[in-house]
Design a protein around this motif. Structure first.
Motif, PDB file in Angstrom:
ATOM      1  N   ASP A  91       0.808  -1.224   0.000  1.00 25.29           N
ATOM      2  CA  ASP A  91       0.000   0.000   0.000  1.00 25.29           C
ATOM      3  C   ASP A  91       0.843   1.278   0.000  1.00 25.29           C
ATOM      4  O   ASP A  91       0.303   2.371   0.056  1.00 25.29           O
ATOM      5  CB  ASP A  91      -0.989  -0.001   1.169  1.00 25.29           C
ATOM      6  CG  ASP A  91      -0.296  -0.099   2.518  1.00 25.29           C
ATOM      7  OD1 ASP A  91       0.945  -0.174   2.566  1.00 25.29           O
ATOM      8  OD2 ASP A  91      -1.011  -0.108   3.537  1.00 25.29           O
ATOM      9  N   ARG A  92       2.172   1.127  -0.089  1.00 28.30           N
ATOM     10  CA  ARG A  92       3.064   2.287  -0.145  1.00 28.30           C
ATOM     11  C   ARG A  92       4.183   2.018  -1.144  1.00 28.30           C
ATOM     12  O   ARG A  92       4.592   0.878  -1.312  1.00 28.30           O
ATOM     13  CB  ARG A  92       3.665   2.554   1.228  1.00 28.30           C
ATOM     14  CG  ARG A  92       2.600   2.887   2.264  1.00 28.30           C
ATOM     15  CD  ARG A  92       3.172   3.013   3.626  1.00 28.30           C
ATOM     16  NE  ARG A  92       3.882   4.294   3.741  1.00 28.30           N
ATOM     17  CZ  ARG A  92       4.519   4.662   4.831  1.00 28.30           C
ATOM     18  NH1 ARG A  92       4.544   3.887   5.872  1.00 28.30           N
ATOM     19  NH2 ARG A  92       5.138   5.820   4.882  1.00 28.30           N
ATOM     20  N   PHE A  93       4.697   3.078  -1.753  1.00 31.93           N
ATOM     21  CA  PHE A  93       5.801   2.929  -2.694  1.00 31.93           C
ATOM     22  C   PHE A  93       7.157   3.065  -1.995  1.00 31.93           C
ATOM     23  O   PHE A  93       7.929   2.122  -1.937  1.00 31.93           O
ATOM     24  CB  PHE A  93       5.698   3.955  -3.836  1.00 31.93           C
ATOM     25  CG  PHE A  93       6.910   3.966  -4.725  1.00 31.93           C
ATOM     26  CD1 PHE A  93       7.143   2.923  -5.603  1.00 31.93           C
ATOM     27  CD2 PHE A  93       7.837   5.001  -4.660  1.00 31.93           C
ATOM     28  CE1 PHE A  93       8.282   2.908  -6.417  1.00 31.93           C
ATOM     29  CE2 PHE A  93       8.971   5.002  -5.473  1.00 31.93           C
ATOM     30  CZ  PHE A  93       9.190   3.946  -6.342  1.00 31.93           C
TER      31      PHE A  93
ATOM     32  N   ALA B   2       4.487  -0.772 -11.175  1.00 30.17           N
ATOM     33  CA  ALA B   2       3.064  -0.939 -10.901  1.00 30.17           C
ATOM     34  C   ALA B   2       2.861  -1.107  -9.409  1.00 30.17           C
ATOM     35  O   ALA B   2       3.533  -1.918  -8.774  1.00 30.17           O
ATOM     36  CB  ALA B   2       2.511  -2.143 -11.651  1.00 30.17           C
TER      37      ALA B   2
ATOM     38  N   PRO C 211       1.029   1.194  -5.719  1.00 25.08           N
ATOM     39  CA  PRO C 211       0.379   2.411  -5.239  1.00 25.08           C
ATOM     40  C   PRO C 211       1.046   3.653  -5.830  1.00 25.08           C
ATOM     41  O   PRO C 211       2.208   3.614  -6.214  1.00 25.08           O
ATOM     42  CB  PRO C 211       0.566   2.340  -3.728  1.00 25.08           C
ATOM     43  CG  PRO C 211       1.753   1.473  -3.533  1.00 25.08           C
ATOM     44  CD  PRO C 211       1.731   0.484  -4.663  1.00 25.08           C
ATOM     45  N   GLN C 212       0.283   4.721  -5.900  1.00 20.60           N
ATOM     46  CA  GLN C 212       0.791   5.976  -6.454  1.00 20.60           C
ATOM     47  C   GLN C 212       1.982   6.469  -5.637  1.00 20.60           C
ATOM     48  O   GLN C 212       1.884   6.611  -4.428  1.00 20.60           O
ATOM     49  CB  GLN C 212      -0.324   7.037  -6.426  1.00 20.60           C
ATOM     50  CG  GLN C 212       0.087   8.374  -6.984  1.00 20.60           C
ATOM     51  CD  GLN C 212       0.305   8.354  -8.477  1.00 20.60           C
ATOM     52  OE1 GLN C 212      -0.376   7.653  -9.206  1.00 20.60           O
ATOM     53  NE2 GLN C 212       1.259   9.126  -8.939  1.00 20.60           N
TER      54      GLN C 212
ATOM     55  N   TYR D 218       7.637  10.117  -7.849  1.00 24.44           N
ATOM     56  CA  TYR D 218       7.027  10.104  -9.194  1.00 24.44           C
ATOM     57  C   TYR D 218       7.934  10.839 -10.182  1.00 24.44           C
ATOM     58  O   TYR D 218       8.207  10.346 -11.274  1.00 24.44           O
ATOM     59  CB  TYR D 218       5.638  10.741  -9.159  1.00 24.44           C
ATOM     60  CG  TYR D 218       4.901  10.616 -10.463  1.00 24.44           C
ATOM     61  CD1 TYR D 218       4.155   9.475 -10.744  1.00 24.44           C
ATOM     62  CD2 TYR D 218       4.960  11.616 -11.429  1.00 24.44           C
ATOM     63  CE1 TYR D 218       3.479   9.342 -11.951  1.00 24.44           C
ATOM     64  CE2 TYR D 218       4.302  11.492 -12.633  1.00 24.44           C
ATOM     65  CZ  TYR D 218       3.553  10.359 -12.888  1.00 24.44           C
ATOM     66  OH  TYR D 218       2.899  10.216 -14.086  1.00 24.44           O
TER      67      TYR D 218
ATOM     68  N   VAL E 187       4.766   4.751 -14.860  1.00 24.77           N
ATOM     69  CA  VAL E 187       4.046   4.468 -13.621  1.00 24.77           C
ATOM     70  C   VAL E 187       2.616   4.042 -13.935  1.00 24.77           C
ATOM     71  O   VAL E 187       1.895   4.748 -14.648  1.00 24.77           O
ATOM     72  CB  VAL E 187       4.030   5.702 -12.695  1.00 24.77           C
ATOM     73  CG1 VAL E 187       3.170   5.452 -11.462  1.00 24.77           C
ATOM     74  CG2 VAL E 187       5.446   6.092 -12.296  1.00 24.77           C
TER      75      VAL E 187
ATOM     76  N   THR F 200      -0.675   2.913 -11.718  1.00 25.02           N
ATOM     77  CA  THR F 200      -1.211   2.788 -10.363  1.00 25.02           C
ATOM     78  C   THR F 200      -2.169   1.607 -10.301  1.00 25.02           C
ATOM     79  O   THR F 200      -3.114   1.521 -11.087  1.00 25.02           O
ATOM     80  CB  THR F 200      -1.935   4.084  -9.947  1.00 25.02           C
ATOM     81  OG1 THR F 200      -1.023   5.168 -10.058  1.00 25.02           O
ATOM     82  CG2 THR F 200      -2.452   3.991  -8.520  1.00 25.02           C
TER      83      THR F 200
ATOM     84  N   THR G 291      -3.690  -1.283  -7.098  1.00 23.39           N
ATOM     85  CA  THR G 291      -3.663  -1.764  -5.714  1.00 23.39           C
ATOM     86  C   THR G 291      -4.733  -2.836  -5.536  1.00 23.39           C
ATOM     87  O   THR G 291      -5.571  -3.053  -6.413  1.00 23.39           O
ATOM     88  CB  THR G 291      -3.947  -0.618  -4.712  1.00 23.39           C
ATOM     89  OG1 THR G 291      -5.206  -0.028  -5.035  1.00 23.39           O
ATOM     90  CG2 THR G 291      -2.864   0.442  -4.736  1.00 23.39           C
TER      91      THR G 291
END
Length: 117
Positions: A21-23, A75, A77-78, A84, A94, A96, A98
């Motif tokens: 859930d996190r980059f 690929a 989460p944002q 970015y 990128v 997005t 999830t």
């Protein structure tokens, strides 16, 4: 045969892991090398994310790791704005996504790349 490396943000790594859930603070990246024409998986590599425990600059460190591993697509989460921008600068597309496994996300990414051609 055209292959591409796709990096997925993952919790533990592997095709059956879920997308994190996190980059910048994801624990691992699962790097999948796949034939873009057939969808055949050629290689799967799990790499630790140095941004996971970084005091600051986690997103940029994560972006550098993705690029250093040769991934042309990320690929998951944002990413945050700095991460970015770093991915864009490093030539990494990128996408997005999830709420699914790496295996399912791979199908979605390949379909999206096909539609963009």
């Amino acid at each position: 045969m055209a292959t591409i490396k796709i990096a997925f943000a993952t919790n533990n790594g592997g095709l059956d892991d879920t997308i994190a859930d996190r980059f910048g603070r994801t624990q691992t990246f699962t790097i999948v090398e796949v034939d873009t024409e057939t969808g055949e998986i050629k290689n799967v590599e799990v790499v630790d994310n140095p941004g996971y425990a970084a005091g600051s600059g986690a997103g940029v460190k994560a972006a550098q790791t993705v690029a250093e591993k040769g991934a042309k697509v990320y690929a998951g989460p944002q990413p945050g704005p700095n991460a970015y921008a770093a991915l864009q600068h490093l030539g990494v597309k990128v996408i997005t996504i999830t709420g699914t496994t790496v295996r399912e996300a791979l199908k979605i990414v390949l379909q999206q790349l096909k539609e963009e051609q």
